[in-house]
Design a protein around this motif. Structure first.
Motif, mmCIF file in Angstrom:
data_model
loop_
_atom_site.group_PDB
_atom_site.id
_atom_site.type_symbol
_atom_site.label_atom_id
_atom_site.label_comp_id
_atom_site.label_asym_id
_atom_site.label_seq_id
_atom_site.Cartn_x
_atom_site.Cartn_y
_atom_site.Cartn_z
ATOM 1 N N ARG A 9 -6.327 -4.353 5.442
ATOM 2 C CA ARG A 9 -4.775 -4.959 5.160
ATOM 3 C C ARG A 9 -4.052 -4.375 6.041
ATOM 4 O O ARG A 9 -3.254 -3.416 5.604
ATOM 5 C CB ARG A 9 -4.355 -4.978 3.716
ATOM 6 C CG ARG A 9 -5.268 -5.685 2.797
ATOM 7 C CD ARG A 9 -4.602 -5.909 1.497
ATOM 8 N NE ARG A 9 -4.367 -4.433 0.789
ATOM 9 C CZ ARG A 9 -3.035 -4.120 0.196
ATOM 10 N NH1 ARG A 9 -2.127 -4.899 0.013
ATOM 11 N NH2 ARG A 9 -3.043 -2.894 -0.317
ATOM 12 N N GLN A 15 6.174 -2.882 9.755
ATOM 13 C CA GLN A 15 5.596 -1.787 8.971
ATOM 14 C C GLN A 15 5.209 -0.715 9.910
ATOM 15 O O GLN A 15 5.457 0.587 9.232
ATOM 16 C CB GLN A 15 4.592 -2.295 8.044
ATOM 17 C CG GLN A 15 5.200 -3.183 6.679
ATOM 18 C CD GLN A 15 4.049 -3.743 6.159
ATOM 19 O OE1 GLN A 15 2.846 -4.237 6.567
ATOM 20 N NE2 GLN A 15 4.141 -4.182 4.892
ATOM 21 N N GLU B 123 -5.147 1.581 3.985
ATOM 22 C CA GLU B 123 -5.287 1.363 2.600
ATOM 23 C C GLU B 123 -4.660 2.666 1.929
ATOM 24 O O GLU B 123 -3.589 2.322 0.955
ATOM 25 C CB GLU B 123 -6.683 1.167 2.038
ATOM 26 C CG GLU B 123 -6.843 0.518 0.764
ATOM 27 C CD GLU B 123 -6.173 -0.926 1.052
ATOM 28 O OE1 GLU B 123 -5.577 -1.261 -0.070
ATOM 29 O OE2 GLU B 123 -6.407 -1.621 1.935
ATOM 30 N N ARG B 126 -0.930 2.248 2.372
ATOM 31 C CA ARG B 126 -0.336 1.195 1.465
ATOM 32 C C ARG B 126 -0.174 1.819 -0.134
ATOM 33 O O ARG B 126 0.755 1.673 -0.669
ATOM 34 C CB ARG B 126 -1.237 -0.153 1.474
ATOM 35 C CG ARG B 126 -0.942 -0.972 2.604
ATOM 36 C CD ARG B 126 -1.681 -2.115 2.746
ATOM 37 N NE ARG B 126 -1.542 -3.056 3.914
ATOM 38 C CZ ARG B 126 -0.449 -3.649 4.074
ATOM 39 N NH1 ARG B 126 0.554 -3.805 2.975
ATOM 40 N NH2 ARG B 126 -0.281 -4.375 5.234
ATOM 41 N N ARG B 127 -1.391 2.084 -0.436
ATOM 42 C CA ARG B 127 -1.388 2.683 -1.869
ATOM 43 C C ARG B 127 -0.270 3.758 -2.129
ATOM 44 O O ARG B 127 0.325 3.767 -3.141
ATOM 45 C CB ARG B 127 -2.703 3.394 -2.257
ATOM 46 C CG ARG B 127 -2.877 3.760 -3.651
ATOM 47 C CD ARG B 127 -4.456 4.043 -3.583
ATOM 48 N NE ARG B 127 -5.148 4.509 -2.663
ATOM 49 C CZ ARG B 127 -5.186 5.924 -2.274
ATOM 50 N NH1 ARG B 127 -4.446 6.626 -2.793
ATOM 51 N NH2 ARG B 127 -6.084 6.016 -1.391
ATOM 52 N N VAL B 130 3.625 2.372 1.031
ATOM 53 C CA VAL B 130 4.059 0.890 1.282
ATOM 54 C C VAL B 130 4.224 0.229 0.008
ATOM 55 O O VAL B 130 5.149 -0.796 -0.197
ATOM 56 C CB VAL B 130 3.234 0.087 2.228
ATOM 57 C CG1 VAL B 130 3.576 -1.471 2.757
ATOM 58 C CG2 VAL B 130 3.353 1.020 3.593
ATOM 59 N N ASP B 131 3.173 0.092 -0.766
ATOM 60 C CA ASP B 131 3.021 -0.677 -1.819
ATOM 61 C C ASP B 131 3.876 -0.174 -3.153
ATOM 62 O O ASP B 131 4.046 -0.843 -4.032
ATOM 63 C CB ASP B 131 1.426 -0.961 -2.328
ATOM 64 C CG ASP B 131 0.749 -1.660 -1.366
ATOM 65 O OD1 ASP B 131 1.422 -2.406 -0.569
ATOM 66 O OD2 ASP B 131 -0.553 -1.809 -1.572
ATOM 67 N N VAL B 132 4.334 0.994 -3.168
ATOM 68 C CA VAL B 132 4.997 1.558 -4.373
ATOM 69 C C VAL B 132 6.522 1.595 -3.921
ATOM 70 O O VAL B 132 7.359 2.038 -4.946
ATOM 71 C CB VAL B 132 4.458 2.904 -4.779
ATOM 72 C CG1 VAL B 132 3.007 3.008 -4.846
ATOM 73 C CG2 VAL B 132 4.826 3.983 -3.640
#
Lengths: 158, 158
Positions: A9, A15, B123, B126-127, B130-132
């Motif tokens: 991804r 970003q 990944e 992100r983990r 970015v994702d949090v």
DNA sequence: CAATAGTGATTGAAACCTCAACAGAGCGTA
DNA sequence: TACGCTCTGTTGAGGTTTCAATCACTATTG
């Protein structure tokens, strides 16, 4: 870990720009802080040790407690504290309540060093970060980093 | 530098909370990224070298240029590139246009390693970040860090 | 065209961090 | 009490980074 193929991804363009700004910006911050602290024979890791001890009762903390607070491995902390002890910044004593424990305690010299360095350190933090960032962005930065710091540890079961 | 007494402009309570979140959050990010990259025998510094080479014509860059891009000292880059060369990840050649220069160029193996590691690296990014983080905060984070990175270098004349 | 200054990259030693192994102390339980 | 397990902290080896010094080459100056 199975290194099975995963579908990446990828970050989108925006970003990626943000991510690279993060890498550059954080690097800049830590470089400047270390440079300023070097005048006092300290680096940021040692400075954080001083701060945490100074904020504790009797200027004293268990090694393991200190390690958690400054986010250093126990081994690293042992080495660093050993060097700081050699410089007279702090001393180590057996913990009276737990035979396994060791307390690190600031010496008067160590506390004086912190008092001397702190104004310059906070000035660095302002100059390199606080004063150059829009106040709203600074608050958002805090939320973001708190979310990162407080996020659940990743499951080891992957 | 004269170490004349300065009047400390201490951080207020909120600023201090943000600053400490910054220290914790960045620490977390880099720890996790290094842990993930370790599976591939890399650390973040080496990964950034791979990325920058891979994005350049012929997968090749002058050492000094590369050092600037990855924000490493020349000495550190020399050492790191030496180790990477020993592993077959890249090669060094004399720069044809400047007798002082040295070009680092990715080998096929090095490029393959990047291709293999990149999905896991992104990944991780992100983990852990970015994702949090709230998307608006993430954008603000980017603005803040860009401001830090782009701020004028401090004058040495203090 | 020398002489000098500046740039690019490397070197080696010292300082530092990481990692795995270890020793000693406390805890649980039979 | 004794055994095993966990927790705390240290150790030392090996790897990495930093720092100052150095070498080789380029650019500039007179």
């Amino acid at each position: 870990m199975q290194r099975t193929a995963i579908t990446p991804r990828w970050l989108d363009a925006e970003q990626q720009v943000i991510w690279r700004a993060f890498l550059s910006g954080t690097n800049r911050v830590f470089l400047e802080l270390d440079a300023e602290l070097r005048r006092f024979g300290l680096d940021l890791g040692e400075y954080e040790i001083l701060v945490n001890l100074s904020e504790s009762p009797d200027h004293e903390l268990r090694m393991s407690d200190l390690a958690d607070r400054v986010r250093q491995s126990r081994s690293r902390l042992t080495h660093t504290v050993g060097r700081m002890e050699a410089k007279g910044i702090l001393v180590r004593n057996a913990c009276p309540s737990d035979g396994r424990g060791v307390n690190a305690r600031l010496t008067d010299e160590g506390y004086a060093l912190l008092v001397e360095a702190a104004p310059y350190h906070v000035e660095s933090v302002r100059r390199v970060l606080v004063d150059v960032v829009d106040p709203d962005d600074f608050v958002a930065l805090g939320r973001a980093m708190a979310a990162v710091a407080d996020a659940d540890a990743p499951t080891e079961a992957d």
